[in-house]
Design an enzyme around this catalytic site. Structure first.
Site, PDB file in Angstrom:
ATOM      1  N   LYS A 214       0.871  -1.188   0.000  1.00  0.00           N
ATOM      2  CA  LYS A 214       0.000   0.000   0.000  1.00  0.00           C
ATOM      3  C   LYS A 214       0.901   1.229   0.000  1.00  0.00           C
ATOM      4  CE  LYS A 214      -3.791   1.916   2.832  1.00  0.00           C
ATOM      5  NZ  LYS A 214      -4.585   1.699   4.075  1.00  0.00           N
TER       6      LYS A 214
ATOM      7  N   SER B 209      -9.390   1.574   3.244  1.00  0.00           N
ATOM      8  CA  SER B 209      -8.601   2.388   2.335  1.00  0.00           C
ATOM      9  C   SER B 209      -7.568   1.592   1.520  1.00  0.00           C
ATOM     10  CB  SER B 209      -7.865   3.469   3.134  1.00  0.00           C
ATOM     11  OG  SER B 209      -6.974   2.890   4.066  1.00  0.00           O
TER      12      SER B 209
ATOM     13  N   SER C 222      -9.572  -0.775   7.349  1.00  0.00           N
ATOM     14  CA  SER C 222      -9.027  -0.577   5.996  1.00  0.00           C
ATOM     15  C   SER C 222      -8.294  -1.770   5.393  1.00  0.00           C
ATOM     16  CB  SER C 222      -8.094   0.638   5.984  1.00  0.00           C
ATOM     17  OG  SER C 222      -8.847   1.817   6.033  1.00  0.00           O
TER      18      SER C 222
END
Lengths: 52, 446
Positions: free
Chosen positions: B74, B149, B173
């Site tokens: 990420k 996210s 997330s």
């Protein structure tokens, strides 16, 4: 006060969002652990508050 | 192909990391324009690392089950020499001068980094649609969000763009996009995996963890990211379902959920019961206070981190994230402290709910993946804001720090994935993963 500040800062689009925050804050302040400020919570224990 | 399937073949030289990495890069080439999962792709570096892994393995220097495995990060985690954009123009000039701790551990384990994945800007959202690099799209239906996210990471796994990936979870997330994309997401106990070198959202709620195609793959990555002295080995045996004691969360966490999510979740729990698990209902007395507690903590922490850039370069934030950060600046200190007290109470209540059971069971996500741009979604009792719905079932365990994992449990009639969540005792993340492995195997045959 927050709404007036947002308007003064030229952020009128913030005002509806602040109403949502105000509702959440109202909910937080109404939670029953606020009823007795002297009552010990796990948070106090975690901070090492001495027991009376 | 999963990590668990690839690793023994790599170890024996029957599969080359270079081929595996080429396959992932081909998938990225084929799908990224449509799904927008990656911000940065490091094809040349990845192929060079893969060739080196093949040489090392052939020379007898096999490092373990991540050696030669293509992994993505990420874009909130530092990888030396690359930008860490956090999905924002605010950080467009940033280049990491060192690896995040977990990046370094994966590198030591022999992982081959293929790129950095797209996300909701600064991890401050649940849909991955507010990013300076454009919205991430769900591979099952590109008009829908992949969750967030860590949306790009979930898409990378769901499509084979990488075999492993690392995300972060402040309110869900990792688990939310895992559920929305039909994969596994593990949020370990708070503090187990270092967040050093990871752009924070809320330092007291942020968790680092893996997303993967299977529980075993999540475990392999988690184990490699632990400090050396805490690693317990890559092999994992499932807990027998017979005798497994599960606490089914009732009340607020099960009341306002989508009808398909309810149907699939109830069916999964019934399968567990039939297989010999003991199911008891448990509830959190202060569950309805959780959104307000969470909001004040995340807002307070995010306002502190973003204070300078929100003043110096507000135009570099996406409009929705900027608006929420501006709102965050109006949280009073006294309310932040109230929220801290609430966090402690929720933690105690989850400990009590776990008393006498091995894990709690509930949906991961109360709705299927929402359409991109949707502000509300219909659930029992009327429409609710998407953000509230997406955080509802996951945020308790960010407030409390208990380990939690999401695994696929079924689909809607339209084929959208639904996730089942298990949450376990502190200090027992391995036991939780063993239970999840048993549930995964049972549901695969149900």
């Amino acid at each position: 006060m927050a709404k007036a500040d947002a308007e003064q800062r030229g952020l009128p689009e913030l005002i509806p969002a602040l109403e949502g925050l105000a509702q959440a804050t109202e909910r937080l302040r109404a939670a029953d652990w606020n009823d007795d400020a002297d009552k010990e919570t796990p948070f106090d224990s975690a901070q090492g508050k001495p027991k009376q | 192909m999963t990590i668990a399937e690839a690793a023994p073949r790599l170890a024996k030289g029957r599969l080359k990391s270079e081929k595996l990495t080429e396959d992932c890069l081909s998938k990225i080439e084929e799908l990224n324009a449509k799904l927008n999962a990656f911000i940065t792709v490091t094809a040349e570096d990845a192929l060079a690392a893969a060739r080196q892994a093949d040489k090392d393995i052939a020379a007898g220097r096999y490092r373990g089950p991540l050696h030669g495995i293509p992994v993505s990060l990420k874009d909130l985690l530092d990888q030396k020499g690359l930008p860490t954009t956090a999905g924002s123009s605010v950080r467009k000039d940033h280049v990491a001068d060192t690896d995040a701790v977990v990046t370094a551990r994966l590198r030591d384990a022999g992982a081959v980094f293929v790129g950095k994945t797209n996300l909701h800007e600064f991890a401050f959202g649940t849909t991955s649609e507010d990013s300076a690099f454009g919205p991430v799209r769900n591979p099952k239906d590109p008009t829908r969000s992949p969750g967030g996210s860590s949306g790009g990471s979930a898409v990378a796994i769901a499509t084979g763009m990488s075999l492993g990936t690392v995300g972060t979870d402040t309110g869900g997330s990792i688990r939310i996009p895992a559920a929305a994309c039909g994969i596994v997401g593990l949020k370990p106990e708070w503090g187990q995996l270092s967040a050093s070198g990871v752009v924070p959202l809320s330092r007291q709620l942020d968790h680092v963890g893996p997303l993967a195609a299977s529980v075993t793959d999540a475990w392999i990555q988690y184990n490699a990211m632990l400090p050396g002295e805490l690693r317990v080995g890559a092999d994992l045996e499932p807990t027998p379902v017979k005798g497994l004691r599960l606490g089914m969360m009732s009340g607020y966490l099960f009341d306002r959920i989508d009808a398909d999510v309810e149907r699939v979740t109830v069916a999964a729990i019934e399968s567990l019961r039939k297989a010999g698990a003991t199911i008891t209902e448990v509830a959190l007395p202060h569950a309805t206070d959780m959104p307000a507690i969470y909001l004040h903590l995340v807002f307070g922490d995010a306002a502190e981190y973003h204070a300078r850039t929100l003043v110096s370069r507000p135009q570099d934030y996406t409009p929705n994230v900027r608006l929420r950060l501006e709102m965050a600046r109006y949280v009073l200190a006294e309310d932040y402290i109230r929220a801290l007290r609430g966090k402690a109470i929720i933690t105690r209540e989850i400990d009590r709910a776990l008393d006498g059971v091995d894990a709690l069971v509930l949906p991961s996500l109360s709705i299927p993946a929402p359409p991109i741009g949707a502000a509300t979604m219909p659930v029992k009792g009327g429409p609710d804001p998407v953000r509230t719905l997406m955080l509802r079932c996951t945020q308790p365990f960010n407030l409390s720090g208990h380990p939690a994992i999401s695994l696929p449990s079924g689909t809607t009639p339209a084929g959208l994935p639904i996730g089942l969540q298990l949450a376990g005792h502190k200090g027992k993340t391995p036991a939780l993963v063993q239970a999840a492995l048993a549930v995964e195997r049972l549901l695969a045959t149900a």
